[in-house]
Write a protein that holds these residues in place. Structure first.
Motif, PDB file in Angstrom:
ATOM      1  N   VAL A 259       0.832  -1.200   0.000  1.00  0.00           N
ATOM      2  CA  VAL A 259       0.000   0.000   0.000  1.00  0.00           C
ATOM      3  C   VAL A 259       0.868   1.252   0.000  1.00  0.00           C
ATOM      4  CG1 VAL A 259      -1.583   1.331   1.453  1.00  0.00           C
ATOM      5  CG2 VAL A 259      -2.049  -1.076   0.997  1.00  0.00           C
ATOM      6  N   ARG A 260       1.951   1.236   0.785  1.00  0.00           N
ATOM      7  CA  ARG A 260       2.851   2.391   0.825  1.00  0.00           C
ATOM      8  C   ARG A 260       3.441   2.681  -0.546  1.00  0.00           C
ATOM      9  NH1 ARG A 260       7.656   4.119   0.636  1.00  0.00           N
ATOM     10  NH2 ARG A 260       8.495   2.051   0.106  1.00  0.00           N
ATOM     11  N   GLN A 261       3.887   1.628  -1.244  1.00  0.00           N
ATOM     12  CA  GLN A 261       4.471   1.823  -2.572  1.00  0.00           C
ATOM     13  C   GLN A 261       3.432   2.318  -3.574  1.00  0.00           C
ATOM     14  OE1 GLN A 261       6.970  -1.325  -4.083  1.00  0.00           O
ATOM     15  NE2 GLN A 261       7.849  -1.771  -2.066  1.00  0.00           N
ATOM     16  N   LEU A 262       2.220   1.803  -3.483  1.00  0.00           N
ATOM     17  CA  LEU A 262       1.171   2.271  -4.392  1.00  0.00           C
ATOM     18  C   LEU A 262       0.886   3.753  -4.167  1.00  0.00           C
ATOM     19  CD1 LEU A 262      -1.332  -0.738  -4.224  1.00  0.00           C
ATOM     20  CD2 LEU A 262       0.089  -0.092  -6.175  1.00  0.00           C
ATOM     21  N   GLU A 263       0.757   4.144  -2.910  1.00  0.00           N
ATOM     22  CA  GLU A 263       0.426   5.536  -2.615  1.00  0.00           C
ATOM     23  C   GLU A 263       1.605   6.478  -2.857  1.00  0.00           C
ATOM     24  OE1 GLU A 263      -3.179   4.933   0.619  1.00  0.00           O
ATOM     25  OE2 GLU A 263      -1.184   5.467   1.365  1.00  0.00           O
TER      26      GLU A 263
END
Length: 450
Positions: A259-263
């Protein structure tokens, strides 16, 4: 005389042991679920629910999102990999993430916790609070991290698993969930939807049968709003157990990093992960653990999503529906050997009452089915969505243990014995009810693409 006394002592010990055994244990019930009273009760409940299923239909579909931090401000019991005490440091913060969908007058929230599962007490209190919220229904799930915290469930047996009950943690989780739902509702905007499923079988293992088949799909919903912002809901079947079992860090494991990488990408304003059919499935993680390897693992999951988000066609949505169906179960069957189980009375005394349901969320022709346990990926190909994209998630607000295919019940494995709490056919029964539910979900209107 001495020998006679010894014989009486031995006889007394044996009789006492036998009495204790009979008091604590009885035989596993292998009666097929279709012949059990709870199955007929479930079918009747499903039929009743289908009559009242009335999805909203309109052309003003809207989506909002929000995230709220749920990291405790003090060290709290780690939940996962057995009893390890309190966490020693926070590697990455934990969150409750929320999507809110609006169509006509119907408002549905989708809530995912960075915890091992959705705390039943939290789900119950959030549902009670809906009377004072602009949200009609909530679809619960979790990421299933084994480096999250517990302390949010009451009762002897559950506290042995989740740590000493702390009502302040429950209230914190309820407060942050409600705040997230309210914020997501306030920022809803007109949106269009897209869906993909991509097989990434190199990143997941069958942990029940070495070298066996896997459920390999990353299933993703994309939302593009009228202001150009884009959100992502994604689900993958690998357990969130990439971090070594020796770690005492608080962490959301690979789903948090995903999720961190996507955001972090400019194309994604918001991302949410839900544990999919994680039963019987583990992440493929060669060699000794490191957080660098975890980051690489997450990036291999993120790349197909980021490569697709701007090129796929987005459709208008004209139908939104939610249904929560009773999921009656038979007697608990916590096994101690292949054919002997703890008597149901003692299991219920230790674990307390359970109130499981199945939940369905329909967004046009896309269907989400929420299950009350670790739904096994080995069951996925038995579902019959009739051409509809189908995402099965785990941990929808109650926990019944592992939901696995009956043919694996004889394997002496933790999934099949220690954490399979309701007998050999629970997984098959779950599939039957999901398939029954899929039959009554309303036909979808035709959608139009960008």
């Amino acid at each position: 005389m001495l020998w006679q006394n010894i014989r009486w002592v031995i006889t007394g010990v044996l009789l006492t042991g036998l009495l204790i055994f009979i008091t604590l244990f009885n035989r596993v019930d292998r009666t097929p679920y279709t012949e059990q009273p709870y199955y007929q009760q479930a079918i009747q409940g499903m039929d009743s629910t289908s009559v009242h299923y009335q999805p909203a239909q309109d052309d003003t579909f809207q989506v909002g999102w929000s995230r709220q931090n749920i990291t405790p401000v003090y060290p709290t019991h780690l939940m996962g990999y057995g009893w390890k005490g309190d966490y020693e440091q926070v590697h990455d913060s934990l969150w409750v993430r929320t999507l809110v969908f609006r169509l006509d007058t119907l408002v549905i929230g989708l809530v995912a916790y960075d915890l091992m599962l959705t705390p039943p007490a939290v789900a119950a209190q959030v549902r009670q609070a809906l009377a004072n919220l602009p949200v009609d229904h909530v679809y619960f799930t979790a990421i299933h991290t084994h480096n999250g915290y517990g302390g949010w469930v009451d009762g002897l047996g559950r506290e042995l698993i989740a740590g000493k009950y702390n009502p302040a943690l429950v209230q914190h989780l309820v407060k942050q969930t409600i705040t997230s739902l309210e914020e997501a509702y306030r920022n809803t905007l007109p949106a269009k939807v897209a869906y993909t499923q991509v097989a990434i079988d190199s990143l997941v293992n069958n942990r029940l049968v070495k070298g066996g088949d896997v459920e390999p799909y990353m299933r993703t919903l994309y939302f593009r709003r009228s202001d150009g912002s884009q959100g992502v809901f994604c689900s993958y079947p690998a357990h969130a157990t990439y971090i070594t079992s020796k770690s005492t860090d608080l962490s959301a494991d690979y789903p948090g990093e995903l999720v961190r990488q996507l955001e972090a990408d400019t194309s994604v304003a918001f991302a949410l992960f839900a544990a999919g059919a994680v039963g019987s499935h583990s992440p493929h993680k060669p060699g000794p653990f490191s957080y660098e390897k975890l980051q690489t693992y997450a990036s291999r999951l993120a790349n197909p999503i980021l490569q697709t988000i701007d090129s796929i066609p987005y459709d208008t949505t004209a139908l939104l529906g939610f249904s929560e169906v009773p999921f009656p179960v038979g007697e608990p069957q916590l096994r101690i050997t292949e054919n002997w189980r703890l008597r149901p009375f003692w299991f219920q005394e230790i674990m307390g009452a359970m109130h499981p349901t199945l939940t369905f969320l329909q967004i046009d022709n896309i269907i989400l089915a929420g299950t009350p346990g670790d739904f096994s990926g080995l069951l996925y190909n038995r579902l019959q969505p009739d051409g509809h994209p189908l995402i099965v998630t785990s941990f929808n607000g109650e926990y019944l243990g592992y939901l696995i295919p009956s043919e694996y019940y004889g394997i002496n494995h933790r999934e099949t014995r220690i954490t399979n709490w309701f007998g050999p056919y629970t997984g098959d029964y779950t599939v039957a009810l999901i398939n029954q539910g899929l039959q009554y979900l309303a036909p979808t209107p035709s959608a139009t693409s960008d």
